[in-house]
Design an enzyme around this catalytic site. Sequence first.
Site, short mmCIF file in Angstrom:
data_model
loop_
_atom_site.label_atom_id
_atom_site.label_comp_id
_atom_site.label_asym_id
_atom_site.label_seq_id
_atom_site.Cartn_x
_atom_site.Cartn_y
_atom_site.Cartn_z
N ARG A 1 1.46 -12.27 -1.01
CA ARG A 1 0.10 -12.55 -0.51
C ARG A 1 -0.52 -13.78 -1.15
O ARG A 1 -0.14 -14.20 -2.22
CB ARG A 1 -0.79 -11.34 -0.86
CG ARG A 1 -0.34 -10.01 -0.26
CD ARG A 1 -0.80 -9.90 1.14
NE ARG A 1 -0.37 -8.69 1.81
CZ ARG A 1 -1.06 -8.08 2.76
NH1 ARG A 1 -2.24 -8.54 3.14
NH2 ARG A 1 -0.60 -7.00 3.35
N SER B 1 -1.55 -3.84 10.14
CA SER B 1 -1.30 -4.75 9.02
C SER B 1 -0.09 -5.63 9.29
O SER B 1 0.92 -5.16 9.81
CB SER B 1 -1.02 -3.94 7.76
OG SER B 1 -2.05 -2.99 7.57
N LYS C 1 -9.86 -1.81 1.48
CA LYS C 1 -9.46 -0.71 2.37
C LYS C 1 -10.21 0.59 2.03
O LYS C 1 -10.62 1.33 2.93
CB LYS C 1 -7.96 -0.47 2.29
CG LYS C 1 -7.11 -1.70 2.60
CD LYS C 1 -7.35 -2.20 4.00
CE LYS C 1 -6.41 -3.33 4.35
NZ LYS C 1 -6.70 -3.89 5.68
N CYS D 1 0.44 -8.08 11.39
CA CYS D 1 0.79 -8.35 12.80
C CYS D 1 0.09 -9.61 13.30
O CYS D 1 -0.12 -9.77 14.51
CB CYS D 1 0.41 -7.16 13.68
SG CYS D 1 1.51 -5.75 13.50
N ARG E 1 0.84 -1.20 0.00
CA ARG E 1 0.00 0.00 0.00
C ARG E 1 0.88 1.25 0.00
O ARG E 1 1.90 1.29 0.66
CB ARG E 1 -0.92 0.02 1.23
CG ARG E 1 -2.11 -0.91 1.12
CD ARG E 1 -3.03 -0.79 2.32
NE ARG E 1 -2.41 -1.28 3.53
CZ ARG E 1 -1.82 -0.54 4.44
NH1 ARG E 1 -1.81 0.79 4.32
NH2 ARG E 1 -1.27 -1.08 5.50
N TYR F 1 -1.59 -3.08 -6.88
CA TYR F 1 -1.46 -3.82 -5.61
C TYR F 1 -2.80 -3.86 -4.86
O TYR F 1 -3.51 -2.85 -4.78
CB TYR F 1 -0.36 -3.18 -4.73
CG TYR F 1 -0.38 -3.80 -3.36
CD1 TYR F 1 0.12 -5.09 -3.15
CD2 TYR F 1 -0.98 -3.15 -2.28
CE1 TYR F 1 0.03 -5.69 -1.91
CE2 TYR F 1 -1.07 -3.75 -1.03
CZ TYR F 1 -0.55 -5.03 -0.86
OH TYR F 1 -0.65 -5.63 0.36
N HIS G 1 -10.77 -2.18 11.43
CA HIS G 1 -9.70 -3.04 10.92
C HIS G 1 -9.51 -4.18 11.93
O HIS G 1 -8.57 -4.19 12.71
CB HIS G 1 -8.43 -2.18 10.80
CG HIS G 1 -7.32 -2.83 10.04
ND1 HIS G 1 -6.00 -2.52 10.24
CD2 HIS G 1 -7.33 -3.78 9.05
CE1 HIS G 1 -5.24 -3.22 9.41
NE2 HIS G 1 -6.03 -3.99 8.69
N ASP H 1 -9.76 -9.54 8.66
CA ASP H 1 -9.22 -8.20 8.41
C ASP H 1 -10.17 -7.04 8.72
O ASP H 1 -9.73 -6.01 9.18
CB ASP H 1 -8.76 -8.10 6.94
CG ASP H 1 -7.87 -6.90 6.69
OD1 ASP H 1 -7.00 -6.61 7.53
OD2 ASP H 1 -8.03 -6.24 5.65
#
Length: 571
Positions: free
Chosen positions: A366, A249, A207, A251, A59, A198, A227, A274
């Site tokens: 990913r 993000s 997002k 974690c 991002r 992306y 989030h 998420d």
Amino acid sequence: MKFVEEIKALCLPDKVVICDGSVEEFQKITEMMCRNKSLIRLKREGSFYARTDPDDVARNEECVFICTDDEDDVGPTNHWVAPQEMKKRLHQLFRGCMKGRTMYVIPYSMGVIGSPMAKYGIEITDSPYVVINMHIMTRMGVAALNEIEKGAKFCLGVHSVGRPLEEGEVDVFWPCCDEKVIAHFPKTKEVWSFGSGYGGNALIGKKCFALRIASTMARDEGWMAEHMLIMGVTNPQGVKKYFAASFPSSCGKTNLAMMKSSLPGWDVTCVGDDIAWMKFDEEGVLRAINPENGFFGVAPGTSLKTNPSAMRLIEKNTIFTNVALSDDGDVWWEGMTEKPPASLTDWRGNPWTPESHTLAAHPNSRFTAPVDQCPVLDDRAFDPEGVPIEGIIFGGRRSTLQPLVVQAKNWQQGVLFGAGLTSETTAAAKGAVGQLRHDPFAMLPFCGYNMAHYFSHWLSLEKPGRKMPQIFSVNWFRKDREGKFLWPGFGENIRVIKWMFERIEEKVPAKDEAIGYLPVTLDTAVEKLLTVDRLGYLDNIQQEREYFSLFGDQMPKELMRELDEMEKGLS
Ligand code: OXD
Ligand code: MN
């Protein structure tokens, strides 16, 4: 749809395709992409591999803008541009940007179609990679279009990779553009994203809509767009409680949401990994849905040891991006196996061996996989009314100070836990990794309005008659002086969740400290993680004060008073 004609006239694509969301459509696009080498078919059933441009891997927070009439509405943590000015820039950028390409129109739903909590979107894009990912991540196609045609409101997203093709020009494998802009218009519920393919920049449902635009809708309508993962936890007596947990993000949200419990009789089931949309119902119960239909998870570190359920989830029908490719047409990443294969092709497309001094997979590589393939999917994951949330968890990546677990004494202190969240940066966003930054509610990159107003919104949710969830903060990432993690994490995290579960049931005692309630003991090995570093905390409070001063008089007084109380209790 008039706006489709207008966008076509602006972007000048060769062709327009209205997506129906069918399996045939997915097949047709993946076949076309395999033919033009922007996708590789893998050995795994129904699975594919994409490699991005090396400069389009995460991002781009610097390029995210919120466009409102009044700059104060976005606050000091967002980038603001006046709507008219941004529209002018966007019209220049998008003029002719889809030449030589197909423009896909993707109607989609975030949430089960027809759910009272679902919201609709239309993404217009020139990226077939975006289309196939939206197939997995959202409920897209005819059914969503029907709802929109029946009059459901929707968020319009316009996306372009920003690389028109000249007549006869051969395309690159990952088109993108150095100039990137991701602009949000909360008033008109529009998002314009230019220059990147992306996921977090280009899959607008995720997002941009489900967090940035939805957070402004949630503020106006009295709900929450967060989030957060959503998980069900069942104890040996068969009692189930749902938790929502907010971590920045990369974690460990996906690992926690699918955790294989190390405690016999305790089970974890996954609703989402998420994003959570949550709303108090008429009985005062906080109900949550996962608006997504897929997982866009971080691959490195995922293994049969750390997340066996994720490994099963991605056995088929998965798109892998920027991992390494094995010689027999499968995938690999750091941490997947103890010993790497003898030879691979790395995420940049170069030959790789264990002697190479580079990473085989990009740290933000990913997998995109369908939710319903999750082997530990909760039986109410698709409940249109949502699941009842009894506990909310905030966690950051902090090598020092923050104890393993703390329970807030009340809602207000819990809101302070969220507001004070700090975490070391990860590869999910472009920029330096490992730097401690304030990331309130893990929403710093995702809150679509003034963060101080967002804090006030959270405070305002506590009302008589509502069953307010208990709030906890956790830290799985404390390290010793040698830099070794002090807590084993993963399946062992269930021991911390068990304590929370039993605190909600008011069955276990706690130490009453100024910073909140702590376990009397979880087990002797973790004693170090359950002590309060008084001086460290006092210093931390100073830093929080400094950070909160950024918001000036918009900062809610209640939170500052809560901070004063904590300081007094520690002095
Ligand atoms: C994500 C992120 O992709 O937070 O979920 O970056
Ligand atoms: Mn995320």
